[in-house]
Scaffold this motif. Sequence first.
Motif, PDB file in Angstrom:
ATOM      1  N   ASP A 190       0.827  -1.202   0.000  1.00 32.57           N
ATOM      2  CA  ASP A 190       0.000   0.000   0.000  1.00 32.57           C
ATOM      3  C   ASP A 190       0.868   1.261   0.000  1.00 32.57           C
ATOM      4  OD1 ASP A 190      -2.384  -1.494   0.107  1.00 32.57           O
ATOM      5  OD2 ASP A 190      -2.249  -1.643   2.287  1.00 32.57           O
ATOM      6  N   ALA A 193       2.641   1.616  -3.359  1.00 30.20           N
ATOM      7  CA  ALA A 193       1.713   2.134  -4.364  1.00 30.20           C
ATOM      8  C   ALA A 193       1.648   3.660  -4.326  1.00 30.20           C
ATOM      9  CB  ALA A 193       0.324   1.536  -4.151  1.00 30.20           C
ATOM     10  N   VAL A 194       1.701   4.233  -3.124  1.00 32.01           N
ATOM     11  CA  VAL A 194       1.708   5.686  -2.989  1.00 32.01           C
ATOM     12  C   VAL A 194       2.973   6.269  -3.617  1.00 32.01           C
ATOM     13  CG1 VAL A 194       1.753   7.618  -1.363  1.00 32.01           C
ATOM     14  CG2 VAL A 194       0.268   5.665  -0.921  1.00 32.01           C
ATOM     15  N   GLN A 196       4.774   4.910  -5.937  1.00 34.72           N
ATOM     16  CA  GLN A 196       4.681   4.732  -7.386  1.00 34.72           C
ATOM     17  C   GLN A 196       3.815   5.808  -8.022  1.00 34.72           C
ATOM     18  OE1 GLN A 196       3.298   0.639  -7.387  1.00 34.72           O
ATOM     19  NE2 GLN A 196       5.280  -0.102  -8.120  1.00 34.72           N
ATOM     20  N   SER A 197       2.708   6.129  -7.369  1.00 40.78           N
ATOM     21  CA  SER A 197       1.819   7.163  -7.913  1.00 40.78           C
ATOM     22  C   SER A 197       2.509   8.522  -7.934  1.00 40.78           C
ATOM     23  CB  SER A 197       0.518   7.239  -7.102  1.00 40.78           C
ATOM     24  OG  SER A 197       0.765   7.724  -5.794  1.00 40.78           O
ATOM     25  N   ARG A 198       3.311   8.795  -6.925  1.00 38.83           N
ATOM     26  CA  ARG A 198       4.043  10.061  -6.881  1.00 38.83           C
ATOM     27  C   ARG A 198       5.115  10.105  -7.962  1.00 38.83           C
ATOM     28  NH1 ARG A 198       5.009  10.692  -0.325  1.00 38.83           N
ATOM     29  NH2 ARG A 198       2.828  11.108   0.246  1.00 38.83           N
ATOM     30  N   HIS A 199       5.732   8.956  -8.200  1.00 37.95           N
ATOM     31  CA  HIS A 199       6.787   8.877  -9.211  1.00 37.95           C
ATOM     32  C   HIS A 199       6.224   9.155 -10.607  1.00 37.95           C
ATOM     33  CE1 HIS A 199      10.398   7.552 -11.258  1.00 37.95           C
ATOM     34  NE2 HIS A 199       9.664   6.732 -11.988  1.00 37.95           N
ATOM     35  N   VAL A 200       5.037   8.647 -10.869  1.00 42.90           N
ATOM     36  CA  VAL A 200       4.393   8.862 -12.172  1.00 42.90           C
ATOM     37  C   VAL A 200       4.086  10.328 -12.388  1.00 42.90           C
ATOM     38  CG1 VAL A 200       2.316   8.381 -13.518  1.00 42.90           C
ATOM     39  CG2 VAL A 200       3.445   6.533 -12.269  1.00 42.90           C
ATOM     40  N   LYS A 201       3.714  11.018 -11.322  1.00 43.67           N
ATOM     41  CA  LYS A 201       3.326  12.428 -11.438  1.00 43.67           C
ATOM     42  C   LYS A 201       4.521  13.334 -11.681  1.00 43.67           C
ATOM     43  CE  LYS A 201      -0.662  11.867  -8.360  1.00 43.67           C
ATOM     44  NZ  LYS A 201      -1.253  12.232  -7.034  1.00 43.67           N
TER      45      LYS A 201
END
Length: 202
Positions: A190, A193-194, A196-201
């Motif tokens: 979990d 995943a946070v 990873q989401s920040r890395h994409v942004k």
Amino acid sequence: MNRELNFDKSPDGLIPAVIQDAETGKVLMLGYMNQEAYEKTVAEGIVTFFSRSKSRLWTKGETSNNFLHVRETLIDCDGDTLLIKVAPAGPTCHTGDDTCFQEINTGKGQFLNYLQHIIRERKANPSEKSYTASLFAKGVNKIAQKVGEEAVELVIEAKDDNDDLFKGEAADLLFHFLVLLEQKNLDLDDIVAVLQSRHVKQ
């Protein structure tokens, strides 16, 4: 649902067994087992194959002492393939390589998932002798406080030049953080995943 192996699916009664390092996630080798080899593996906790070239049972490490100690055994959906997670006692390949695929068996990140599993077991089946279980017994406030204490100790050690003490405090912080995650019914994935989401942004 409990799965059972079906050795009758193969004409020679052999099924493939994928051997994976329980800590690193690296695939170490592929071997074959008949029912006798599988039962011996389960009973002794050390991987035993059926050698097709020698036509006999063969315990990995019987000459080199590089045994494969079983940590978990999984059966695939068709009941004709095994995934065995192990702790290798040395190089797996007869050539001296870490794996039979010429990969270097490094990267201990997978161990965090294994440790998380152990922590979960301590919570579900507490023992008076378990430090981890004692943390769960104290509740979320005490666990969170412990994480804070370990974080402060890590910051203090970061100001000095003793790498061993710094690594020790970092390990303490990470362990107690995993305990706090479990107390909150959260998984390490979990948090990843946070990230990873920040890395994409970015």
